[in-house]
Design a protein around this motif. Sequence first.
Motif, PDB file in Angstrom:
ATOM      1  N   ILE A  38     -39.762  12.710  11.422  1.00 55.96           N
ATOM      2  CA  ILE A  38     -38.406  13.189  11.630  1.00 55.96           C
ATOM      3  C   ILE A  38     -37.727  12.251  12.622  1.00 55.96           C
ATOM      4  CG2 ILE A  38     -38.978  14.847  13.448  1.00 55.96           C
ATOM      5  CD1 ILE A  38     -36.883  16.697  11.942  1.00 55.96           C
ATOM      6  N   TYR A  39     -36.463  11.949  12.368  1.00 58.31           N
ATOM      7  CA  TYR A  39     -35.715  10.985  13.154  1.00 58.31           C
ATOM      8  C   TYR A  39     -34.406  11.614  13.614  1.00 58.31           C
ATOM      9  CZ  TYR A  39     -38.655   8.157  10.044  1.00 58.31           C
ATOM     10  OH  TYR A  39     -39.702   7.655   9.326  1.00 58.31           O
ATOM     11  N   ALA A  40     -33.947  11.273  14.807  1.00 55.36           N
ATOM     12  CA  ALA A  40     -32.659  11.760  15.307  1.00 55.36           C
ATOM     13  C   ALA A  40     -31.957  10.619  16.026  1.00 55.36           C
ATOM     14  CB  ALA A  40     -32.866  12.925  16.256  1.00 55.36           C
ATOM     15  N   GLN A  41     -30.633  10.534  15.835  1.00 57.00           N
ATOM     16  CA  GLN A  41     -29.828   9.496  16.477  1.00 57.00           C
ATOM     17  C   GLN A  41     -28.508  10.097  16.926  1.00 57.00           C
ATOM     18  OE1 GLN A  41     -29.389   6.776  13.191  1.00 57.00           O
ATOM     19  NE2 GLN A  41     -30.958   5.409  14.021  1.00 57.00           N
ATOM     20  N   ILE A  42     -28.010   9.641  18.067  1.00 49.71           N
ATOM     21  CA  ILE A  42     -26.656   9.959  18.488  1.00 49.71           C
ATOM     22  C   ILE A  42     -25.812   8.748  18.105  1.00 49.71           C
ATOM     23  CG2 ILE A  42     -25.143  10.480  20.419  1.00 49.71           C
ATOM     24  CD1 ILE A  42     -27.091  12.696  20.062  1.00 49.71           C
ATOM     25  N   ILE A  43     -24.800   8.981  17.253  1.00 47.69           N
ATOM     26  CA  ILE A  43     -23.985   7.892  16.718  1.00 47.69           C
ATOM     27  C   ILE A  43     -22.539   8.110  17.126  1.00 47.69           C
ATOM     28  CG2 ILE A  43     -23.185   6.773  14.609  1.00 47.69           C
ATOM     29  CD1 ILE A  43     -25.838   7.362  13.361  1.00 47.69           C
ATOM     30  N   SER A  44     -21.885   7.039  17.591  1.00 47.16           N
ATOM     31  CA  SER A  44     -20.489   7.131  18.006  1.00 47.16           C
ATOM     32  C   SER A  44     -19.576   7.209  16.794  1.00 47.16           C
ATOM     33  CB  SER A  44     -20.114   5.920  18.868  1.00 47.16           C
ATOM     34  OG  SER A  44     -20.135   4.756  18.094  1.00 47.16           O
ATOM     35  N   SER A  45     -18.284   7.432  17.041  1.00 51.81           N
ATOM     36  CA  SER A  45     -17.330   7.577  15.941  1.00 51.81           C
ATOM     37  C   SER A  45     -17.133   6.268  15.174  1.00 51.81           C
ATOM     38  CB  SER A  45     -15.993   8.077  16.469  1.00 51.81           C
ATOM     39  OG  SER A  45     -15.492   7.175  17.423  1.00 51.81           O
ATOM     40  N   ASP A  46     -17.416   5.132  15.831  1.00 50.97           N
ATOM     41  CA  ASP A  46     -17.312   3.856  15.125  1.00 50.97           C
ATOM     42  C   ASP A  46     -18.681   3.324  14.694  1.00 50.97           C
ATOM     43  OD1 ASP A  46     -17.711   3.706  17.832  1.00 50.97           O
ATOM     44  OD2 ASP A  46     -16.657   1.811  18.093  1.00 50.97           O
ATOM     45  N   ASN A  47     -19.621   4.240  14.442  1.00 44.99           N
ATOM     46  CA  ASN A  47     -20.929   3.979  13.828  1.00 44.99           C
ATOM     47  C   ASN A  47     -21.848   3.050  14.621  1.00 44.99           C
ATOM     48  OD1 ASN A  47     -20.460   5.694  11.674  1.00 44.99           O
ATOM     49  ND2 ASN A  47     -19.480   4.084  10.480  1.00 44.99           N
ATOM     50  N   PHE A  48     -21.896   3.211  15.934  1.00 44.59           N
ATOM     51  CA  PHE A  48     -22.885   2.525  16.757  1.00 44.59           C
ATOM     52  C   PHE A  48     -23.904   3.544  17.236  1.00 44.59           C
ATOM     53  CE2 PHE A  48     -19.288  -0.429  17.320  1.00 44.59           C
ATOM     54  CZ  PHE A  48     -19.919  -1.589  16.916  1.00 44.59           C
ATOM     55  N   VAL A  49     -25.179   3.178  17.172  1.00 47.61           N
ATOM     56  CA  VAL A  49     -26.237   4.072  17.636  1.00 47.61           C
ATOM     57  C   VAL A  49     -26.271   4.014  19.157  1.00 47.61           C
ATOM     58  CG1 VAL A  49     -28.703   4.530  17.604  1.00 47.61           C
ATOM     59  CG2 VAL A  49     -27.581   3.737  15.535  1.00 47.61           C
ATOM     60  N   LEU A  50     -26.109   5.170  19.784  1.00 53.49           N
ATOM     61  CA  LEU A  50     -26.100   5.248  21.239  1.00 53.49           C
ATOM     62  C   LEU A  50     -27.475   5.620  21.789  1.00 53.49           C
ATOM     63  CD1 LEU A  50     -22.757   7.229  21.483  1.00 53.49           C
ATOM     64  CD2 LEU A  50     -23.067   4.767  21.757  1.00 53.49           C
ATOM     65  N   VAL A  51     -28.137   6.580  21.153  1.00 56.34           N
ATOM     66  CA  VAL A  51     -29.457   7.064  21.580  1.00 56.34           C
ATOM     67  C   VAL A  51     -30.246   7.418  20.331  1.00 56.34           C
ATOM     68  CG1 VAL A  51     -30.659   8.800  22.956  1.00 56.34           C
ATOM     69  CG2 VAL A  51     -28.391   8.099  23.629  1.00 56.34           C
ATOM     70  N   SER A  52     -31.558   7.210  20.380  1.00 50.56           N
ATOM     71  CA  SER A  52     -32.384   7.597  19.233  1.00 50.56           C
ATOM     72  C   SER A  52     -33.735   8.120  19.690  1.00 50.56           C
ATOM     73  CB  SER A  52     -32.588   6.416  18.285  1.00 50.56           C
ATOM     74  OG  SER A  52     -33.363   5.431  18.909  1.00 50.56           O
ATOM     75  N   ALA A  53     -34.369   8.894  18.820  1.00 53.20           N
ATOM     76  CA  ALA A  53     -35.729   9.394  19.053  1.00 53.20           C
ATOM     77  C   ALA A  53     -36.344   9.692  17.697  1.00 53.20           C
ATOM     78  CB  ALA A  53     -35.703  10.649  19.909  1.00 53.20           C
ATOM     79  N   SER A  54     -37.634   9.481  17.586  1.00 55.45           N
ATOM     80  CA  SER A  54     -38.332   9.803  16.338  1.00 55.45           C
ATOM     81  C   SER A  54     -39.809  10.030  16.613  1.00 55.45           C
ATOM     82  CB  SER A  54     -38.167   8.678  15.309  1.00 55.45           C
ATOM     83  OG  SER A  54     -38.997   7.590  15.637  1.00 55.45           O
ATOM     84  N   THR A  55     -40.497  10.538  15.632  1.00 54.65           N
ATOM     85  CA  THR A  55     -41.924  10.798  15.779  1.00 54.65           C
ATOM     86  C   THR A  55     -42.750   9.522  15.718  1.00 54.65           C
ATOM     87  OG1 THR A  55     -41.997  11.260  13.411  1.00 54.65           O
ATOM     88  CG2 THR A  55     -41.859  13.146  14.901  1.00 54.65           C
ATOM     89  N   LEU A  56     -42.114   8.392  15.475  1.00 53.30           N
ATOM     90  CA  LEU A  56     -42.834   7.117  15.432  1.00 53.30           C
ATOM     91  C   LEU A  56     -42.978   6.484  16.820  1.00 53.30           C
ATOM     92  CD1 LEU A  56     -41.231   5.592  12.233  1.00 53.30           C
ATOM     93  CD2 LEU A  56     -43.476   6.634  12.459  1.00 53.30           C
ATOM     94  N   GLU A  57     -42.247   6.991  17.814  1.00 52.26           N
ATOM     95  CA  GLU A  57     -42.330   6.432  19.164  1.00 52.26           C
ATOM     96  C   GLU A  57     -43.663   6.793  19.806  1.00 52.26           C
ATOM     97  OE1 GLU A  57     -39.038   7.631  21.534  1.00 52.26           O
ATOM     98  OE2 GLU A  57     -37.600   7.144  19.961  1.00 52.26           O
ATOM     99  N   LYS A  58     -44.172   5.908  20.641  1.00 53.47           N
ATOM    100  CA  LYS A  58     -45.479   6.129  21.256  1.00 53.47           C
ATOM    101  C   LYS A  58     -45.492   7.348  22.166  1.00 53.47           C
ATOM    102  CE  LYS A  58     -47.429   1.533  21.102  1.00 53.47           C
ATOM    103  NZ  LYS A  58     -48.004   0.417  21.848  1.00 53.47           N
ATOM    104  N   LYS A  59     -44.407   7.553  22.951  1.00 51.18           N
ATOM    105  CA  LYS A  59     -44.350   8.702  23.857  1.00 51.18           C
ATOM    106  C   LYS A  59     -44.480  10.012  23.098  1.00 51.18           C
ATOM    107  CE  LYS A  59     -41.568   7.204  27.764  1.00 51.18           C
ATOM    108  NZ  LYS A  59     -40.310   7.400  28.494  1.00 51.18           N
TER     109      LYS A  59
END
Length: 119
Positions: A38-59
């Motif tokens: 599962i993946y999640a991203q915070i995306i701005s109104s002009d389609n830039f990724v500001l923050v992301s998190a997913s189950t693939l990260e080591k933490k």
Amino acid sequence: MNFFKKKNARIRRSIKFRKNFKRLKNIRLVVHRSSRNIYAQIISSDNFVLVSASTLEKKIKNKISYPGNKKSAKCVGKYIATRSVKKGFSKVSFDRSGFKYHGRIRELANSARKYGLKF
């Protein structure tokens, strides 16, 4: 054949919602799920990724036993919320990418709300 009907319905729902988000010009929390992750991203109104998190990260990977369940979705929701609040984005629109609001999607949303995101 039934798979293609389900996928087309999901894509149709996502396009319908994204038109509205584009018109409102909101920062959005975009969620995508596969059978394994599962993946999640915070995306701005002009389609830039500001923050992301997913189950693939080591933490996150080290804290969960299996990346495709509700427990892992809660963990991703916690991480995306804490990271976005740190950067100053607390009010977002929830873009579930056409997925129905139940199961892992609901757990991620509830966890993100619990840790400071408002939508």
